[in-house]
Design a protein around this motif. Structure first.
Motif, PDB file in Angstrom:
ATOM      1  N   TYR A  30       0.767  -0.959  -0.304  1.00 26.76           N
ATOM      2  CA  TYR A  30      -0.140  -0.242   0.136  1.00 26.76           C
ATOM      3  C   TYR A  30       1.376   1.410   0.330  1.00 26.76           C
ATOM      4  CZ  TYR A  30       1.205   0.859   5.213  1.00 26.76           C
ATOM      5  OH  TYR A  30       1.135   0.423   6.251  1.00 26.76           O
ATOM      6  N   SER A  31      -0.283   2.200  -0.115  1.00 28.67           N
ATOM      7  CA  SER A  31       0.641   4.040  -0.090  1.00 28.67           C
ATOM      8  C   SER A  31      -0.545   4.703   0.368  1.00 28.67           C
ATOM      9  CB  SER A  31       1.139   3.861  -1.105  1.00 28.67           C
ATOM     10  OG  SER A  31       0.583   4.769  -2.226  1.00 28.67           O
ATOM     11  N   GLN A  32       0.255   5.650   1.401  1.00 28.47           N
ATOM     12  CA  GLN A  32      -0.956   6.143   2.338  1.00 28.47           C
ATOM     13  C   GLN A  32      -0.712   7.816   2.380  1.00 28.47           C
ATOM     14  OE1 GLN A  32      -1.015   5.050   5.906  1.00 28.47           O
ATOM     15  NE2 GLN A  32      -3.700   5.603   5.553  1.00 28.47           N
ATOM     16  N   GLN A  33      -1.445   8.201   1.630  1.00 26.76           N
ATOM     17  CA  GLN A  33      -1.468   9.224   1.355  1.00 26.76           C
ATOM     18  C   GLN A  33      -2.738  10.023   1.652  1.00 26.76           C
ATOM     19  OE1 GLN A  33      -1.992  10.329  -3.307  1.00 26.76           O
ATOM     20  NE2 GLN A  33       0.264   8.586  -3.217  1.00 26.76           N
ATOM     21  N   GLU A  34      -2.543  11.272   2.858  1.00 32.42           N
ATOM     22  CA  GLU A  34      -3.513  11.709   4.122  1.00 32.42           C
ATOM     23  C   GLU A  34      -4.692  10.500   4.777  1.00 32.42           C
ATOM     24  OE1 GLU A  34      -5.772  14.762   1.338  1.00 32.42           O
ATOM     25  OE2 GLU A  34      -3.822  15.836   0.658  1.00 32.42           O
ATOM     26  N   ARG A  35      -5.670  11.185   4.051  1.00 36.80           N
ATOM     27  CA  ARG A  35      -6.666   9.729   4.921  1.00 36.80           C
ATOM     28  C   ARG A  35      -7.069   8.598   3.758  1.00 36.80           C
ATOM     29  NH1 ARG A  35      -7.376   8.771   9.605  1.00 36.80           N
ATOM     30  NH2 ARG A  35      -8.972   8.768   9.846  1.00 36.80           N
ATOM     31  N   LYS A  36      -6.466   8.304   2.544  1.00 37.21           N
ATOM     32  CA  LYS A  36      -6.605   7.368   2.068  1.00 37.21           C
ATOM     33  C   LYS A  36      -5.261   6.922   1.987  1.00 37.21           C
ATOM     34  CE  LYS A  36      -8.335  10.104  -2.047  1.00 37.21           C
ATOM     35  NZ  LYS A  36      -7.775  12.385  -1.756  1.00 37.21           N
ATOM     36  N   ARG A  66      -9.324   1.966  11.239  1.00 35.15           N
ATOM     37  CA  ARG A  66      -8.312   3.468  11.148  1.00 35.15           C
ATOM     38  C   ARG A  66      -9.583   4.829  10.604  1.00 35.15           C
ATOM     39  NH1 ARG A  66      -3.264   1.548   8.694  1.00 35.15           N
ATOM     40  NH2 ARG A  66      -2.912  -0.919  10.298  1.00 35.15           N
ATOM     41  N   ASN A  67     -10.430   4.518   9.651  1.00 31.95           N
ATOM     42  CA  ASN A  67     -11.438   5.427   9.704  1.00 31.95           C
ATOM     43  C   ASN A  67     -11.044   6.069   8.247  1.00 31.95           C
ATOM     44  OD1 ASN A  67     -13.656   6.537   9.579  1.00 31.95           O
ATOM     45  ND2 ASN A  67     -12.817   8.838  10.418  1.00 31.95           N
ATOM     46  N   THR A  68     -10.180   4.981   7.377  1.00 38.28           N
ATOM     47  CA  THR A  68      -9.871   5.606   5.908  1.00 38.28           C
ATOM     48  C   THR A  68     -10.453   5.312   5.195  1.00 38.28           C
ATOM     49  OG1 THR A  68      -7.319   5.301   7.532  1.00 38.28           O
ATOM     50  CG2 THR A  68      -7.492   5.303   5.421  1.00 38.28           C
ATOM     51  N   ARG A  69      -9.980   6.135   4.083  1.00 35.98           N
ATOM     52  CA  ARG A  69     -11.314   5.414   2.589  1.00 35.98           C
ATOM     53  C   ARG A  69     -10.001   4.691   1.581  1.00 35.98           C
ATOM     54  NH1 ARG A  69     -15.803   5.563   3.676  1.00 35.98           N
ATOM     55  NH2 ARG A  69     -16.653   7.794   3.958  1.00 35.98           N
ATOM     56  N   VAL A  70     -10.317   3.805   0.862  1.00 32.34           N
ATOM     57  CA  VAL A  70      -9.489   2.687   0.109  1.00 32.34           C
ATOM     58  C   VAL A  70      -9.917   3.457  -1.239  1.00 32.34           C
ATOM     59  CG1 VAL A  70      -9.414   0.559  -0.700  1.00 32.34           C
ATOM     60  CG2 VAL A  70     -10.505   0.474   1.857  1.00 32.34           C
ATOM     61  N   VAL A  71      -8.371   3.357  -1.843  1.00 29.23           N
ATOM     62  CA  VAL A  71      -8.109   3.295  -3.056  1.00 29.23           C
ATOM     63  C   VAL A  71      -7.852   1.638  -3.783  1.00 29.23           C
ATOM     64  CG1 VAL A  71      -7.538   4.392  -4.743  1.00 29.23           C
ATOM     65  CG2 VAL A  71      -8.396   5.778  -2.892  1.00 29.23           C
ATOM     66  N   VAL A  94     -15.078  10.166  -1.687  1.00 31.85           N
ATOM     67  CA  VAL A  94     -15.999  10.280  -2.798  1.00 31.85           C
ATOM     68  C   VAL A  94     -16.164  10.473  -4.394  1.00 31.85           C
ATOM     69  CG1 VAL A  94     -17.703  11.936  -3.232  1.00 31.85           C
ATOM     70  CG2 VAL A  94     -17.132  11.507  -0.826  1.00 31.85           C
ATOM     71  N   GLY A  95     -16.824  10.241  -4.920  1.00 31.18           N
ATOM     72  CA  GLY A  95     -16.214  10.213  -6.247  1.00 31.18           C
ATOM     73  C   GLY A  95     -15.911   9.213  -6.976  1.00 31.18           C
ATOM     74  N   ILE A  96     -15.604   8.323  -6.546  1.00 32.62           N
ATOM     75  CA  ILE A  96     -14.758   6.557  -6.494  1.00 32.62           C
ATOM     76  C   ILE A  96     -15.383   5.902  -7.054  1.00 32.62           C
ATOM     77  CG2 ILE A  96     -12.779   5.444  -6.454  1.00 32.62           C
ATOM     78  CD1 ILE A  96     -11.523   7.239  -7.023  1.00 32.62           C
ATOM     79  N   ASN A  97     -15.580   5.345  -8.586  1.00 36.52           N
ATOM     80  CA  ASN A  97     -16.726   4.426  -8.898  1.00 36.52           C
ATOM     81  C   ASN A  97     -15.594   2.807  -9.342  1.00 36.52           C
ATOM     82  OD1 ASN A  97     -18.829   5.429  -7.621  1.00 36.52           O
ATOM     83  ND2 ASN A  97     -19.033   6.881  -9.614  1.00 36.52           N
ATOM     84  N   ILE A  98     -16.175   1.890  -8.653  1.00 38.89           N
ATOM     85  CA  ILE A  98     -15.052   0.772  -9.218  1.00 38.89           C
ATOM     86  C   ILE A  98     -16.451  -0.152 -10.117  1.00 38.89           C
ATOM     87  CG2 ILE A  98     -14.229  -1.449  -8.506  1.00 38.89           C
ATOM     88  CD1 ILE A  98     -12.802   0.369  -6.055  1.00 38.89           C
TER      89      ILE A  98
END
Length: 98
Positions: A30-36, A66-71, A94-98
């Motif tokens: 993984y890589s982490q940036q801000e809350r993602k 962890r209350n983090t968003r996943v990409v 928000v705004g990411i659709n898979i």
């Protein structure tokens, strides 16, 4: 064996989640940036494909705590989330659709 039986370790130095499957290491990089958190690469030991979903579920549960968003940029993880969209859509930014 269910995902509750997997012990997930966050190896922050190597930036990967790890677990032992059949005495071999399975990892999700993984890589982490801000809350993602970007899940970039899944590696499973040979002959352990039947445990892949358990591992992904366990890692997603850890991230949710962890209350983090996943990409998910790994095709396997994106496919899993797509297949289980209702359960995991709240983990996507928000705004990411898979």
């Amino acid at each position: 064996m269910s995902d509750e039986d997997l012990i997930i370790t966050d190896n922050e130095f190597l930036r990967q989640f790890e677990t032992q499957i059949n005495e071999e290491l399975a990892t999700i990089e993984y890589s982490q940036q801000e809350r993602k958190i970007f899940l970039t690469k899944l590696r499973m030991p040979d002959n352990s494909e039947d445990r892949q979903e358990d591992f992904i579920k366990a890692v997603l549960a850890e991230i949710k705590e962890r209350n983090t968003r996943v990409v998910p940029t790994s095709p396997e993880i994106a496919g899993f989330i797509r297949k289980n969209r209702r359960k995991y859509k709240d983990l996507l930014p928000v705004g990411i659709n898979i």
